[in-house]
Scaffold this active site. Structure first.
Site, short mmCIF file in Angstrom:
data_model
loop_
_atom_site.label_atom_id
_atom_site.label_comp_id
_atom_site.label_asym_id
_atom_site.label_seq_id
_atom_site.Cartn_x
_atom_site.Cartn_y
_atom_site.Cartn_z
N HIS A 51 9.96 -9.12 22.70
CA HIS A 51 10.47 -7.76 22.89
C HIS A 51 9.56 -6.72 22.25
O HIS A 51 9.96 -5.58 22.04
CB HIS A 51 11.89 -7.67 22.33
CG HIS A 51 12.84 -8.64 22.96
ND1 HIS A 51 13.56 -8.35 24.10
CD2 HIS A 51 13.15 -9.93 22.64
CE1 HIS A 51 14.29 -9.40 24.44
NE2 HIS A 51 14.06 -10.38 23.56
N GLU A 64 -11.22 -14.56 7.55
CA GLU A 64 -12.06 -14.52 6.35
C GLU A 64 -13.11 -15.63 6.40
O GLU A 64 -14.22 -15.47 5.90
CB GLU A 64 -11.20 -14.64 5.09
CG GLU A 64 -11.94 -14.24 3.82
CD GLU A 64 -11.02 -14.08 2.63
OE1 GLU A 64 -10.76 -12.93 2.23
OE2 GLU A 64 -10.56 -15.11 2.09
N LYS A 67 -14.02 -3.37 -2.62
CA LYS A 67 -13.49 -3.50 -3.98
C LYS A 67 -14.38 -2.78 -4.99
O LYS A 67 -13.89 -2.13 -5.92
CB LYS A 67 -13.34 -4.97 -4.35
CG LYS A 67 -12.28 -5.72 -3.55
CD LYS A 67 -11.92 -7.06 -4.15
CE LYS A 67 -13.04 -8.04 -4.13
NZ LYS A 67 -12.64 -9.39 -4.60
#
Length: 504
Positions: free
Chosen positions: A364, A333, A473
């Site tokens: 893994h 950000e 948004k």
């Protein structure tokens, strides 16, 4: 950065070193294991397996001086408007220390101390009640930092208060949290800088209704009047934050209220002390001996000179499992920008994609790609020298894996079977905390904050705005009526098709 006077020389070093074997670099500089290692307070750093040498580092530092990096640190700490697009200071460092003679920084430090004292009083009041659980509602910088620190430092047993975090607007997150709690013994904290954040307002409304009112609701906001009005919270239970602190840098402020509740107020103050101690190192140490500078320049080197598009963070301490997600926001950000401070296009790539996980689990999952994939992924390996759990053998095994994985990534191994050959040449930095204490964690987070700032100065971008999050948004708000069946005025044809599917 490519327009600096020293870039051509730096580029020549990259061409020389791009194909260099890390064991060959170690052989050429026998003192490298110790000369590329630093101890700063409770933190140890080893950069010996990065793919640069002294000449390349000298060229990097020359560009840092040309970019006036030391002056940039002064401007940051003194409260100058380093956030030029929003015409604001970025004084998160003043939340934890007063390191300059700049009046504005000293004033902010005093203001933060007053609010912290208020926060301590509220904690004492809460601890005197029959409340056993706290639900902290926030998102982004209002959630990731507090969640990380609370999870890392919470006591194994005997905690007076249990803190639960809810961030996602998905109602399942709140439902699962509240299902285990008693509303009569629960309090809530709503954290939002503007108190206009959709996720926090929706989840706050659910929590308000579930609690049966605002009697046990608290808020933290840079808009305390709106916070108090939105949920009828008494002004004495609303703590302020300020526009000179960005959300992703705010855990040191009253946004840390849930941290202090989870780990204790004294340990919260120790967290700030650790950060302030590293701040002093970042501000006052010459560039060539400054670990935050070296970490940031290493990221620039790997991104711009060696072409690495991603960066992995592996935490070999389960209590730091949330650190990669926190750093993902802090770094991406802050540095995910395509224009410079003056609005012109950047002349080089900026942020890498940051990702990672907790060792040994990640060995893994994605380590196959790290060892034998076609992409070279620089990595930070973070562990602890001393552990305070009773399982000493486990800790020895954990640290053996840190040593083994970093060696294998760097050195590789030849084999007559190409499927079993390891190319090596994968650079990494090892960071070791003496122990996972509040001071050490504060110092570690401070280091990463300053590393991000170093990178932003090198690229000439603003690390303290985040306009890239706004468009999505805005569109989401515009689409709400359509999803509710109140409007069908949607221009984008793909969105129209998806709406028809969602609305049945």
């Amino acid at each position: 950065m490519t327009q600096t006077n020293g870039f051509d020389a730096l580029h020549a070093h990259a061409q020389r070193l791009r194909g260099a074997a890390i064991p060959a670099l170690l052989a050429a500089e026998p003192e490298r294991p110790t000369q590329y290692a630093w101890q700063v307070g409770p933190l140890y750093f080893n950069f010996a397996r990065q793919k640069y040498d002294r000449a390349a580092l000298d060229a990097l530092f020359a560009i840092a001086r040309e970019r006036d990096l030391a002056g940039a640190f002064q401007r940051l700490f003194r409260g100058e408007q380093v956030n030029v697009t929003e015409q604001r200071a970025a004084l998160h460092t003043a939340l934890r220390g007063d390191l300059t003679d700049a009046p504005v920084a000293s004033e902010c430090y005093a203001t933060a101390a007053e609010v912290r004292e208020r926060m301590g009083a509220l904690i004492q009041q809460l601890e005197a009640t029959d409340v056993t659980d706290i639900v902290s509602v926030g998102i982004g910088g209002s959630d990731l930092g507090p969640r990380l620190v609370a999870d890392a430092l919470r006591p194994v047993s005997g905690a007076r208060l249990r803190v639960h975090f809810v961030s996602n607007v998905d109602g399942a997150a709140m439902q699962r949290t509240l299902a285990t709690l008693d509303p009569a013994r629960t309090a809530g904290i709503l954290i939002s800088k503007t108190f206009g954040t959709q996720e926090t307002l929706l989840n706050g409304s659910i929590l308000h209704a579930w609690l049966g009112g605002s009697e046990r609701l608290y808020a933290v906001s840079a808009n305390p009047e709106r916070a108090a009005k939105a949920f009828d919270i008494a002004p004495g239970r609303v703590l302020p934050m300020w526009d000179w602190v960005g959300g992703r840098y705010s855990l040191w402020s009253a946004v840390g209220f849930p941290i202090a509740l989870a780990i204790g107020f004294e340990r919260f103050e120790q967290l700030l002390e650790g950060a302030a101690q590293f701040d002093a190192h970042a501000l006052n140490t010459p560039l060539e001996e400054n670990v935050a500078v070296l970490h940031g320049l290493t990221a620039v080197w790997n991104r711009n000179l060696l072409g690495s598009a991603t960066h992995a963070v592996m935490t070999y301490d389960q209590r730091l499992a949330l650190l990669p997600a926190y750093l993902q926001q802090l770094v991406m950000e802050s540095l995910g920008k395509r224009v410079k401070l003056d609005g012109s296009a950047v002349d080089s790539d900026t942020v890498s994609v940051w990702w990672g996980g907790a060792g040994t689990d990640v060995q893994h999952s994605f380590f196959q790609a790290l060892h034998q994939g076609t992409s070279v992924v620089p990595a930070d390996f973070i562990g602890t020298v001393h552990n305070d759990d009773p399982y000493a053998e486990n800790h020895v095994a954990l640290m053996a894996n840190v040593l083994a994985q970093t060696e294998a990534l760097a050195n590789g191994q030849d084999s007559s079977d190409p499927h079993r050959s390891y190319p090596g040449g994968r650079p990494s930095t090892v960071i070791l905390l003496d122990a996972l204490t509040p001071q050490a964690l504060g110092a570690l987070i401070s280091m990463y904050e300053h590393s991000v700032y170093v990178q932003s100065v090198m690229w000439g971008i603003n690390a303290f705005d985040q306009f890239g999050v706004e468009l999505g948004k805005q569109l989401a708000s515009q689409l709400l009526p359509a999803l509710k069946g109140e409007s069908a005025d949607v221009a984008d044809p793909v969105t129209r098709e998806l709406l028809s599917k969602l609305r049945g």
